[in-house]
Design a protein around this motif. Structure first.
Motif, PDB file in Angstrom:
ATOM      1  N   PRO A   3     -45.084   8.529 111.660  1.00 41.01           N
ATOM      2  CA  PRO A   3     -44.587   7.165 111.436  1.00 41.01           C
ATOM      3  C   PRO A   3     -43.630   6.718 112.537  1.00 41.01           C
ATOM      4  CG  PRO A   3     -43.468   8.699 109.978  1.00 41.01           C
ATOM      5  CD  PRO A   3     -44.502   9.492 110.728  1.00 41.01           C
ATOM      6  N   ARG A   4     -44.167   6.297 113.661  1.00 40.20           N
ATOM      7  CA  ARG A   4     -43.323   5.851 114.770  1.00 40.20           C
ATOM      8  C   ARG A   4     -44.127   4.966 115.709  1.00 40.20           C
ATOM      9  NH1 ARG A   4     -44.716   9.173 118.983  1.00 40.20           N
ATOM     10  NH2 ARG A   4     -45.743  11.124 118.427  1.00 40.20           N
ATOM     11  N   VAL A   5     -43.412   4.208 116.517  1.00 39.29           N
ATOM     12  CA  VAL A   5     -43.990   3.369 117.557  1.00 39.29           C
ATOM     13  C   VAL A   5     -43.276   3.755 118.840  1.00 39.29           C
ATOM     14  CG1 VAL A   5     -44.256   0.998 118.394  1.00 39.29           C
ATOM     15  CG2 VAL A   5     -44.413   1.471 115.950  1.00 39.29           C
ATOM     16  N   SER A   6     -44.018   3.899 119.938  1.00 36.80           N
ATOM     17  CA  SER A   6     -43.394   4.325 121.189  1.00 36.80           C
ATOM     18  C   SER A   6     -43.012   3.146 122.079  1.00 36.80           C
ATOM     19  CB  SER A   6     -44.345   5.253 121.960  1.00 36.80           C
ATOM     20  OG  SER A   6     -44.742   6.355 121.151  1.00 36.80           O
ATOM     21  N   ILE A   7     -43.936   2.227 122.220  1.00 36.53           N
ATOM     22  CA  ILE A   7     -43.717   1.107 123.140  1.00 36.53           C
ATOM     23  C   ILE A   7     -44.263  -0.179 122.527  1.00 36.53           C
ATOM     24  CG2 ILE A   7     -44.118   0.214 125.491  1.00 36.53           C
ATOM     25  CD1 ILE A   7     -44.821   3.062 126.376  1.00 36.53           C
ATOM     26  N   ILE A   8     -43.498  -1.239 122.648  1.00 34.98           N
ATOM     27  CA  ILE A   8     -43.991  -2.580 122.348  1.00 34.98           C
ATOM     28  C   ILE A   8     -44.161  -3.260 123.696  1.00 34.98           C
ATOM     29  CG2 ILE A   8     -43.505  -4.802 121.272  1.00 34.98           C
ATOM     30  CD1 ILE A   8     -41.470  -3.275 119.441  1.00 34.98           C
ATOM     31  N   THR A   9     -45.384  -3.550 124.064  1.00 33.48           N
ATOM     32  CA  THR A   9     -45.632  -4.207 125.347  1.00 33.48           C
ATOM     33  C   THR A   9     -45.910  -5.681 125.114  1.00 33.48           C
ATOM     34  OG1 THR A   9     -46.528  -2.207 126.354  1.00 33.48           O
ATOM     35  CG2 THR A   9     -47.084  -4.292 127.408  1.00 33.48           C
ATOM     36  N   ILE A  10     -45.115  -6.507 125.760  1.00 28.29           N
ATOM     37  CA  ILE A  10     -45.313  -7.944 125.707  1.00 28.29           C
ATOM     38  C   ILE A  10     -45.965  -8.361 127.018  1.00 28.29           C
ATOM     39  CG2 ILE A  10     -44.135 -10.173 125.707  1.00 28.29           C
ATOM     40  CD1 ILE A  10     -42.013  -9.011 123.907  1.00 28.29           C
ATOM     41  N   GLY A  11     -47.136  -8.940 126.916  1.00 27.39           N
ATOM     42  CA  GLY A  11     -47.826  -9.433 128.111  1.00 27.39           C
ATOM     43  C   GLY A  11     -47.205 -10.748 128.548  1.00 27.39           C
ATOM     44  N   GLU A  28     -30.583  -4.150 128.957  1.00 26.12           N
ATOM     45  CA  GLU A  28     -30.513  -3.671 130.331  1.00 26.12           C
ATOM     46  C   GLU A  28     -31.848  -3.040 130.725  1.00 26.12           C
ATOM     47  OE1 GLU A  28     -27.794  -0.541 132.906  1.00 26.12           O
ATOM     48  OE2 GLU A  28     -27.306  -0.937 130.797  1.00 26.12           O
ATOM     49  N   PRO A  29     -32.501  -3.551 131.760  1.00 29.66           N
ATOM     50  CA  PRO A  29     -33.765  -2.943 132.166  1.00 29.66           C
ATOM     51  C   PRO A  29     -33.507  -1.521 132.660  1.00 29.66           C
ATOM     52  CG  PRO A  29     -33.324  -4.981 133.424  1.00 29.66           C
ATOM     53  CD  PRO A  29     -32.099  -4.654 132.651  1.00 29.66           C
ATOM     54  N   GLY A  30     -34.232  -0.572 132.097  1.00 29.57           N
ATOM     55  CA  GLY A  30     -34.001   0.827 132.469  1.00 29.57           C
ATOM     56  C   GLY A  30     -34.905   1.263 133.609  1.00 29.57           C
ATOM     57  N   MET A  31     -36.002   0.574 133.783  1.00 35.37           N
ATOM     58  CA  MET A  31     -36.937   0.888 134.871  1.00 35.37           C
ATOM     59  C   MET A  31     -37.680  -0.411 135.194  1.00 35.37           C
ATOM     60  SD  MET A  31     -40.307   3.364 134.886  1.00 35.37           S
ATOM     61  CE  MET A  31     -39.505   4.943 134.709  1.00 35.37           C
ATOM     62  N   PHE A  40     -37.365  -1.567 128.861  1.00 37.27           N
ATOM     63  CA  PHE A  40     -36.030  -1.558 128.267  1.00 37.27           C
ATOM     64  C   PHE A  40     -36.013  -0.466 127.195  1.00 37.27           C
ATOM     65  CE2 PHE A  40     -34.504  -5.695 129.852  1.00 37.27           C
ATOM     66  CZ  PHE A  40     -35.691  -6.268 130.270  1.00 37.27           C
ATOM     67  N   GLN A  41     -35.014   0.404 127.246  1.00 42.42           N
ATOM     68  CA  GLN A  41     -34.870   1.426 126.197  1.00 42.42           C
ATOM     69  C   GLN A  41     -34.291   0.738 124.962  1.00 42.42           C
ATOM     70  OE1 GLN A  41     -35.304   5.134 126.870  1.00 42.42           O
ATOM     71  NE2 GLN A  41     -35.440   5.081 124.638  1.00 42.42           N
ATOM     72  N   MET A  42     -35.005   0.793 123.847  1.00 39.15           N
ATOM     73  CA  MET A  42     -34.574   0.128 122.609  1.00 39.15           C
ATOM     74  C   MET A  42     -34.400   1.188 121.531  1.00 39.15           C
ATOM     75  SD  MET A  42     -34.614  -3.193 123.369  1.00 39.15           S
ATOM     76  CE  MET A  42     -35.069  -4.338 122.046  1.00 39.15           C
ATOM     77  N   GLY A  43     -33.317   1.949 121.599  1.00 40.82           N
ATOM     78  CA  GLY A  43     -33.181   3.065 120.680  1.00 40.82           C
ATOM     79  C   GLY A  43     -34.306   4.043 120.964  1.00 40.82           C
ATOM     80  N   GLY A  44     -35.029   4.417 119.951  1.00 41.49           N
ATOM     81  CA  GLY A  44     -36.072   5.436 120.105  1.00 41.49           C
ATOM     82  C   GLY A  44     -37.411   4.921 120.583  1.00 41.49           C
TER      83      GLY A  44
END
Lengths: 141, 141
Positions: A3-11, A28-31, A40-44
């Motif tokens: 039960p997790r999501v790794s990345i939300i990609t917005i086009g 803050e953009p992390g990369m 952007f790192q958003m918590g986990g």
């Protein structure tokens, strides 16, 4: 599936404008790979901004004109007053207030903004869905 | 804005079919209001399934025909072999493999499936973006 999501990609259509928006929102953009992608790192998990055409090409599907995406992200606040503050901040950052802060049918206080690409964010204070110190939300026990 | 996301809401045409899909993927609905909404606890955030028309009405925007949403969710795996396994499971659960498991241009192993509503999920093994024991992803240090 855990039960997790790794990345939300917005086009996005305009990457620099979108990066500027989320940066002005306090993230803050992390990369960042110029003209390509920003994470952007958003918590986990990660929020990624990537050109919409590249995302469609990568998935091997046809791009289409931006319309209602059918998806909304929500950011839950710790107080009712934060809702209006965040909507105003989004407007100042170049977004648009879609629904001003108001009483929600489910009892809380909420509103919506659209980012520079039209993506919906609901900003909500919902005492029934508790946040912990790290901001992790939980369904009521 | 703290660096976090509280809820990812996917607007659906067929709620029961979507609930059945995510349940078959191994997730457990934590709160279901029949014919209205389903919430899944996904670590520190929630995945919500809500009728697309209600989401559009709630935000006060015009609904449109489902097309490419411009948004993709990603689930990162702990191994390359998990990628193909999850794509197959998605197909068995009623989804569709959009891009079979293959080498990614960024070096990892990945593919895409679409859920019963056409929403894209990238399944990826990316050794450069580490996962902790809880499955929380991080940008490289």
């Amino acid at each position: 599936m855990e039960p997790r999501v790794s990345i939300i990609t917005i086009g996005v259509i305009d990457l620099d404008r979108a990066i500027a928006f989320y940066t002005a929102m306090g993230l803050e953009p992390g990369m960042v790979v110029p003209d390509d992608v920003a994470f952007f790192q958003m918590g986990g998990l990660l929020l990624a901004l990537w050109p919409r055409a590249k995302l469609a090409e990568d998935a091997g599907i046809q791009d289409s004109k931006p319309g209602f995406s059918g998806v909304a992200l929500a950011y839950n606040t710790r107080s009712e007053s934060e809702v209006g503050e965040m909507l105003e901040r989004a407007e100042q950052a170049g977004g648009r207030i879609v629904k001003p802060a108001q009483r929600a049918f489910w009892g809380g206080w909420y509103g919506y903004f659209a980012d520079t690409e039209g993506n919906l964010w609901e900003i909500a204070h919902n005492p029934g869905f508790p946040l912990d110190a790290e901001g992790r939300i939980s369904l009521p026990a």
